[in-house]
Scaffold this motif. Structure first.
Motif, short mmCIF file in Angstrom:
data_model
loop_
_atom_site.label_atom_id
_atom_site.label_comp_id
_atom_site.label_asym_id
_atom_site.label_seq_id
_atom_site.Cartn_x
_atom_site.Cartn_y
_atom_site.Cartn_z
N ASP A 1 44.89 45.48 35.48
CA ASP A 1 44.18 46.56 36.15
C ASP A 1 44.79 47.89 35.68
OD1 ASP A 1 42.97 44.53 37.57
OD2 ASP A 1 43.94 45.01 39.48
N SER B 1 39.35 46.79 36.62
CA SER B 1 39.95 45.99 37.66
C SER B 1 39.49 44.54 37.56
CB SER B 1 39.57 46.54 39.04
OG SER B 1 39.95 45.66 40.06
N ASN B 2 40.42 43.64 37.79
CA ASN B 2 40.09 42.22 37.78
C ASN B 2 39.28 41.81 39.01
OD1 ASN B 2 41.22 40.94 35.31
ND2 ASN B 2 43.01 42.07 36.03
N ASP B 3 39.08 42.74 39.96
CA ASP B 3 38.16 42.49 41.07
C ASP B 3 36.71 42.53 40.57
OD1 ASP B 3 40.25 42.21 42.84
OD2 ASP B 3 40.15 44.31 43.50
N ASN B 4 36.51 43.13 39.42
CA ASN B 4 35.19 43.21 38.79
C ASN B 4 35.05 41.99 37.87
OD1 ASN B 4 33.15 43.79 36.81
ND2 ASN B 4 33.39 45.97 37.19
N GLU C 1 31.69 48.13 44.60
CA GLU C 1 31.02 46.98 45.21
C GLU C 1 29.83 46.55 44.37
OE1 GLU C 1 32.24 45.34 47.80
OE2 GLU C 1 33.89 46.79 47.80
N ALA D 1 37.33 41.01 34.64
CA ALA D 1 38.23 39.87 34.81
C ALA D 1 38.13 38.89 33.65
CB ALA D 1 37.93 39.17 36.13
#
Length: 179
Positions: free
Chosen positions: A132, A119-122, A160, A126
């Motif tokens: 993703d 995931s690009n949230d990571n 998180e 990213a």
């Protein structure tokens, strides 16, 4: 081969990525008996499905060496998307590498949502500017007597950051299995 119940096999090398790939087997003694856990990290490059397929064939042969299991084998990780030929081979949606050795994708049974583990949230993921997607798995061999190995739950964890740092570029998949 290690002599503490751990075994490993080398995967075929047909790639421009010259890192050595292995599969690790650990025999885990649990309160209701022993079970086998395997993990591997297949080649990651998009253009190397043919390499991952060869690696999956070697992995399936390695898993098939064990016989007389009371609990189905568990195989984790991978680096391949759900509709890839290599995952389809393991889940019986394409020709299986070893007859009668088929795995159930825990996420298909009990996961919720897309199950993205890349995931690009990571921040680590990213950096690669890739989409993703779900590329990590808990695969479980066919259920045994009294439903041993049935998937009760599957979830993506380690999303998180801890103290601002993600533990890996991949998120983790956790599955609860009937034991």
């Amino acid at each position: 081969m290690a002599d503490r119940g751990e075994r490993h096999a080398h995967a075929p090398d047909h790639t421009v990525d010259r890192r050595v790939r292995v599969a690790l087997k650990v025999d885990v003694d649990g309160p209701r008996g022993r079970f086998e856990l395997y993990t591997t990290h297949l080649n990651w490059r998009y253009d190397e499905s043919h390499v991952r397929q060869a690696q999956v064939r070697a992995l399936a042969e390695f898993v098939a060496e064990s016989t007389g299991r009371a609990f189905p084998p568990i195989v984790c990780y991978f680096n391949a998307e759900p509709d890839s030929d290599e995952i389809r081979m393991l889940t019986g949606r394409a020709a299986v590498p070893v007859p009668r050795l088929v795995f159930v994708d825990a996420w298909d049974v009990a996961g919720d949502g897309p199950g993205f583990t890349w995931s690009n949230d990571n921040v680590f993921a990213a950096r690669d500017l890739e989409a993703d997607r779900r590329i990590d798995y808990v695969l479980v061999g066919w259920r045994k007597a009294r439903g041993a190995g049935h998937v009760a739950d599957a979830r993506v964890t380690a999303i998180e950051p801890i103290d601002g740092v993600h533990p890996s570029d991949h998120y983790a998949v956790v599955a609860e299995l009937r034991y």
